[in-house]
Design an enzyme around this catalytic site. Sequence first.
Site, PDB file in Angstrom:
ATOM      1  N   GLY A 198       0.828  -1.207   0.000  1.00 54.59           N
ATOM      2  CA  GLY A 198       0.000   0.000   0.000  1.00 54.59           C
ATOM      3  C   GLY A 198       0.859   1.252   0.000  1.00 54.59           C
ATOM      4  N   GLU A 451      -2.466  -8.713   6.653  1.00 56.90           N
ATOM      5  CA  GLU A 451      -1.822  -9.085   7.931  1.00 56.90           C
ATOM      6  C   GLU A 451      -2.030 -10.570   8.219  1.00 56.90           C
ATOM      7  OE1 GLU A 451      -0.140  -6.924  10.203  1.00 56.90           O
ATOM      8  OE2 GLU A 451      -0.210  -5.374   8.675  1.00 56.90           O
TER       9      GLU A 451
END
Lengths: 625, 625
Positions: A198, A451
């Site tokens: 990101g 994650e």
Amino acid sequence: MAPPSEGGADALLPDLPKGPLQAYRSRASFCWKELALFLEGEDVLRLKKTIFSTLENDPLFAHSHGEELCLEKCRELSFLRCQRLLELSFLSMEDMVASPLLVQTLIACLGMYDWSLGLKFLLHMLTFGSAIYSSGSERHLKYLPKIFNMEIFGCFAVTELSHGSNAKAVRTTAHYDPTTEEFIIHTPDFEAAKFWVGNMGKTATHAVVFAQLYTPGGQCHGLHSFVVQIRDPKTLLPMPGVMVGDMGKKLGLNGVDNGFAMFHKVRIPRQDLLNRTGDVTPEGTYVTPFKDDKQRFGASLGTLSFGRVTIVGMSIVNLKLAVSIALRFSATRCQFGPTDGEEVPVLEYQMQQWRLLPYLAAIYALDHFSKSLFLDVAELQQGLAGADHGARQAELGREIHALASAGKPLASWTAQRGIQECREACGGHGYLAVNRLGDLRNDNDPNCTYEGDNNVLLQQTSSYLLSLLARHIQGGARVESPLRTVDFLEAYPDILGRRFTCPSVDSCLDSAVPLAAYEWLVCYLLRESHQKLTQEKRSGSNDFEARNNSQVYYCRPLALAFLELTVVRRFHEYTHQPHVPPGLRAVLGRLSALYALWSLSQHTALLYQAERRCSCPGGRDRPSR
Amino acid sequence: MAPPSEGGADALLPDLPKGPLQAYRSRASFCWKELALFLEGEDVLRLKKTIFSTLENDPLFAHSHGEELCLEKCRELSFLRCQRLLELSFLSMEDMVASPLLVQTLIACLGMYDWSLGLKFLLHMLTFGSAIYSSGSERHLKYLPKIFNMEIFGCFAVTELSHGSNAKAVRTTAHYDPTTEEFIIHTPDFEAAKFWVGNMGKTATHAVVFAQLYTPGGQCHGLHSFVVQIRDPKTLLPMPGVMVGDMGKKLGLNGVDNGFAMFHKVRIPRQDLLNRTGDVTPEGTYVTPFKDDKQRFGASLGTLSFGRVTIVGMSIVNLKLAVSIALRFSATRCQFGPTDGEEVPVLEYQMQQWRLLPYLAAIYALDHFSKSLFLDVAELQQGLAGADHGARQAELGREIHALASAGKPLASWTAQRGIQECREACGGHGYLAVNRLGDLRNDNDPNCTYEGDNNVLLQQTSSYLLSLLARHIQGGARVESPLRTVDFLEAYPDILGRRFTCPSVDSCLDSAVPLAAYEWLVCYLLRESHQKLTQEKRSGSNDFEARNNSQVYYCRPLALAFLELTVVRRFHEYTHQPHVPPGLRAVLGRLSALYALWSLSQHTALLYQAERRCSCPGGRDRPSR
């Protein structure tokens, strides 16, 4: 109903506008301002008000509902807004350290506005920035002011095209060259390209890059992180040797420019190794305060936990928005009725209540869990920053890692399912883009993946519990943990001897009842999982096979039930503490009971099966120890 | 493994390209070409090949992956493609009548390409066109050639802003004016605007509009449908008195221009009433072949069923695409392994198999159900077209309506959940737009809503079953139906006396076992639902309340379990028939067992509860009759 007990409530919480919802609102059994003050506190409410009114009054943050933005424009807008946020500086560095809940509030408010903005900010400040702060040392402090004034813009690069869940196996290399005192960052092939990062697609100037560290002579010391400049901050053109680009359209979050990067023998100064857990001397000797790789890895769990706990909060924000939309619609949408001429709000239907109200209760229970876990992580990180390497600190790290690794799956799945239910519960109107349920679903979706994939993460939690049991069985160690979430397991033989009796349905409308059932269920699943693993190994499976074959029906439900129990317990205790205002006790008690019973009811089949196994002759009703 | 028994298989089904999937494909226990031929037949395979190769070779149909199209452009492209489809004319009117399965194949192929195109075509040809053909009479045949050559372009307008599920309550009016022999179509207020109408937003020139028919003197004769011109076919400008527009961006299907319309006293000729079920004489007298409104409404159920059955097929197409993507990814994506250096395809993990393979089995079972029900509907419609108003025809209509009303929920939900599972099972890569799982989820989503919200529709099915039971209990009527889906209920007291015994796990790997369990479950739920309703009424609830309070825990699971039973039964019978090629028996048997067991396992808690109720002393173990 008592008026808000604290002053200033009316200024912070102005009356709601009169409108079609007024009829329902006037029937509330409690004062909503009192509830908001009790749940959030004045500081949080004040920060929320500041953020929302600032965004409302700045044309840069005007939502363009209905207007179509192309990918390029979405990304540009998010970047400009992120820049403005840093200028606005809602929280100083000192505020952030002093009050973690204000950090969580800031993230939540940005997410309520738009997760693309929230994530860009979060990735730059709290992922990139925190990584440098918490994995680096004094020599890296020079980066912090540049992060705060956006002189540099950051991203965090672990995942590669071919390695996501198995992060330890990433293949980017960092070879140390003592002749120039530099690391050579290199991507061996396309499958080892950094991927999904990101902010990397268009805007980041610097990346924290994870790579396998090699010292001269060829020894590999495992994964370490490095600060690598990837673009010129003036022109945003790639640095020499860096091939970097945008990944294109995603299902959602299109204001975030996820990117890829390949490094062709990019040289960086030795000092740009983030050296908190391991360093290389100018001559090329590897030094670390940790005894082995495993311990070194353990020390970095706190950072992983922070990401996961943040996602718990993000998921709850999404569910809050979706349920608010669906309940307001349901309270005003009329359809069918007892006679042809008369129609009733769809919220009056048992079916609609059954679809939506449990998610309302889930919001309150999970929101409380999210806040309390965020505070736990903050405590852990302050200990780490103070270089606390004590045993309690290590145990706390392991416990929080277990809670965060199942908390993220539970919260993201609950939100994902809840948003879908809200979408359907609003019928066709829920399918219109302007009503936002699509964006919420699309923006929440990656919470199930990043994650760590939810199903893979759950293994961390079950492994933690199983290791506690194994230590207990083998060495007689007490089952206990700093936050006491596992302490009840010490009494598991007694708990498994308990039998549920229900004097009346009314008596079950207290979350203490499902709480006790959850304790039984977790003990049962822990014992069953342990036995299954033992049996797998006895019949010749290696560790890898034994673990894989025990996931679906044993370790996975174990991890989820344990986490649900923890959420239920924390919310039960919170709602039953003495200082809950009298006017709120009833409604909070009902929310606690509804969440706990609804959540437990998803395990009904398992409870029946367990009862049968434990009670039938020849069944396993004795603890296996 | 036997080679394909029919000639031409190799021409129709060329070998698959060698690639990374080769390793798994070569391990198949059956010949895939033989399976395709058995399941589809040569005619269907040939049509598929024709359609796909035509689309592949026409630049107008080139997919623009990665390229961003604005809303306007998406809609324009779909319209142009729809026009081309009509020129290509894959099926003639005669083909469509002669072979309904070819119609279903055409829809499926268009949907595999892009549902926006599929839907535009379907709405114009099979919803608008069929409505005129089947609800109109000879005087409306003039419209058909214009529909085929797209001289006019159609839409189907029932839903209004404030009335979707409760379609009977729509408020658009059609007053007959004998002085000019015209109907005056009028929208009383904005809440009665036609809403969500596919094709209406930009492109339709004509609409079939549902309105309450009033004759002079003010008598209302209920809902009827009218052909109303809404735009000039040359300029696409609205006709006088028509306010029509586009609804804007939706969560998906953005190539379809859903629209709204308000009519301000729009006059249309008397002849444009679609008069199959009721007509108005030039003088203004209402005439109908049906005795009452209810019977007239019953006759139109066939049209509703067609829409719902079509959605069953559409949902399965989406699930097919998603599961193919996810399984292929899983077969080639490696992650973790028994040792650090060795990684295994994620498809090898029990967890990944548990997540995906049941949906693979569901595809086969539901696809067979979808085809067989499509043939049932075609039979029903041919009967209606032949003006068969006999008792069997009416019963067939009711039965198919019950099957379609639960079939649509089951198929659309299975697909929606399956696509989400596939998205997550592909990790981050599943979140990249180019990999299509997002479009599939977004395009499948409205299948849960249109032609009736899933939860509302299920009531139709449970009501059907409950009315059969009531007739049986009150009047001793046999429980039976033309397609025999309910005939087993006649023996419900005996079935409820059955007890399940499991000699071995292996013995359950035959779908006959879950089939028998499903029969028990449906009988149990039917009896419980009946008792619940009776008890509700006894304690003073009116019909409306009694029905509402019996949905969540009684009627809803009853409808779903009945439909699952029907799907399981049809697929069990299909896969166990004597002419199944020997080389396919094993794999089809496994698919049938997997779907049936997986599906049944979702009711495990209910089965345990039921057993306890039926076996404990004082429990209700006798049939209630």
